[in-house]
Design a protein around this motif. Structure first.
Motif, short mmCIF file in Angstrom:
data_model
loop_
_atom_site.label_atom_id
_atom_site.label_comp_id
_atom_site.label_asym_id
_atom_site.label_seq_id
_atom_site.Cartn_x
_atom_site.Cartn_y
_atom_site.Cartn_z
N GLU A 27 0.83 -1.21 0.00
CA GLU A 27 0.00 0.00 0.00
C GLU A 27 0.87 1.26 0.00
OE1 GLU A 27 -2.57 -0.41 3.38
OE2 GLU A 27 -3.56 -2.16 2.54
N ALA A 30 2.30 1.72 -3.45
CA ALA A 30 1.29 2.20 -4.40
C ALA A 30 1.00 3.69 -4.18
CB ALA A 30 0.00 1.39 -4.26
N ALA A 31 0.91 4.10 -2.92
CA ALA A 31 0.67 5.52 -2.61
C ALA A 31 1.83 6.38 -3.11
CB ALA A 31 0.48 5.71 -1.11
N ALA A 33 3.90 5.66 -5.59
CA ALA A 33 3.85 5.66 -7.06
C ALA A 33 2.78 6.63 -7.57
CB ALA A 33 3.58 4.25 -7.58
N ARG A 34 1.61 6.65 -6.90
CA ARG A 34 0.56 7.59 -7.31
C ARG A 34 1.02 9.04 -7.12
NH1 ARG A 34 -2.66 3.89 -4.57
NH2 ARG A 34 -2.73 5.23 -2.72
N ALA A 35 1.67 9.33 -5.99
CA ALA A 35 2.13 10.69 -5.73
C ALA A 35 3.20 11.11 -6.74
CB ALA A 35 2.68 10.80 -4.30
N SER A 37 3.50 9.94 -9.77
CA SER A 37 2.81 10.11 -11.05
C SER A 37 2.10 11.47 -11.10
CB SER A 37 1.80 8.98 -11.25
OG SER A 37 1.07 9.18 -12.43
N GLN A 38 1.48 11.85 -9.99
CA GLN A 38 0.81 13.15 -9.94
C GLN A 38 1.83 14.28 -10.07
OE1 GLN A 38 -1.33 12.89 -6.25
NE2 GLN A 38 -3.11 11.92 -7.18
N ASP A 41 2.74 14.52 -13.65
CA ASP A 41 1.65 15.17 -14.39
C ASP A 41 1.69 16.68 -14.19
OD1 ASP A 41 0.82 12.68 -15.26
OD2 ASP A 41 -0.89 12.55 -13.86
N GLN A 83 3.57 18.71 -3.43
CA GLN A 83 3.62 17.33 -3.90
C GLN A 83 4.98 16.72 -3.58
OE1 GLN A 83 0.86 16.06 -4.96
NE2 GLN A 83 1.59 14.03 -5.49
#
Length: 147
Positions: A27, A30-31, A33-35, A37-38, A41, A83
């Motif tokens: 978890e 994954a968190a 990786a999402r951060a 990726s954001q 972006d 971020q």
């Protein structure tokens, strides 16, 4: 409760803790990786936003428009900074869960090794007892055959 039962229960408990640590680590990964990726972006959006407004600024824009564009660019930079801070927190959490997982895996491996050692010792004791009984039976048989 026998020692083998106690060790089996300890191993079962350690495996559950390891599985929970593995889930927490997944978890956290994954968190993170999402951060990341954001953040990627946001960087791409900021770059395309700046490119677009550089092109439009060459055609001439009013001071109010320029101030709005500049203000929005600053907010994008702030969002990127926030971020980045979030990523640092999530990296720390990921490292902590990785360390916890390694500790749990070590505990499981240690318990498995201990159980294996105890089983090996029990087998050696049983083999010695069998050998002793066989020797006694052979001695008795020899005495009964000898006049």
């Amino acid at each position: 409760m026998s020692t083998s039962n106690t060790l089996a229960l300890l191993l079962e408990h350690a495996e559950r803790e390891r599985d929970a640590a593995l889930a927490a680590h997944g978890e956290a990964q994954a968190a993170l990786a999402r951060a990341q990726s954001q953040a990627d972006d946001l960087v791409q959006y900021r770059a395309s936003y700046q490119q677009r407004w550089i092109g439009e600024a060459q055609n001439g824009v009013g001071i109010e428009t320029f101030q709005c564009v500049h203000s929005f660019a600053e907010r994008l930079s702030q969002a990127l900074g926030q971020q980045g801070q979030l990523i640092q927190v999530l990296e720390s959490r990921w490292n902590a869960t990785r360390d916890a997982l390694q500790q749990r895996e070590l505990r499981v491996a240690s318990l498995k090794k201990l159980i294996e050692r105890r089983q090996s010792e029990a087998l050696q004791i049983a083999q010695r007892q069998d050998q002793k009984l066989n020797d006694e039976w052979a001695a008795r048989a020899h005495r009964s055959l000898t006049p």
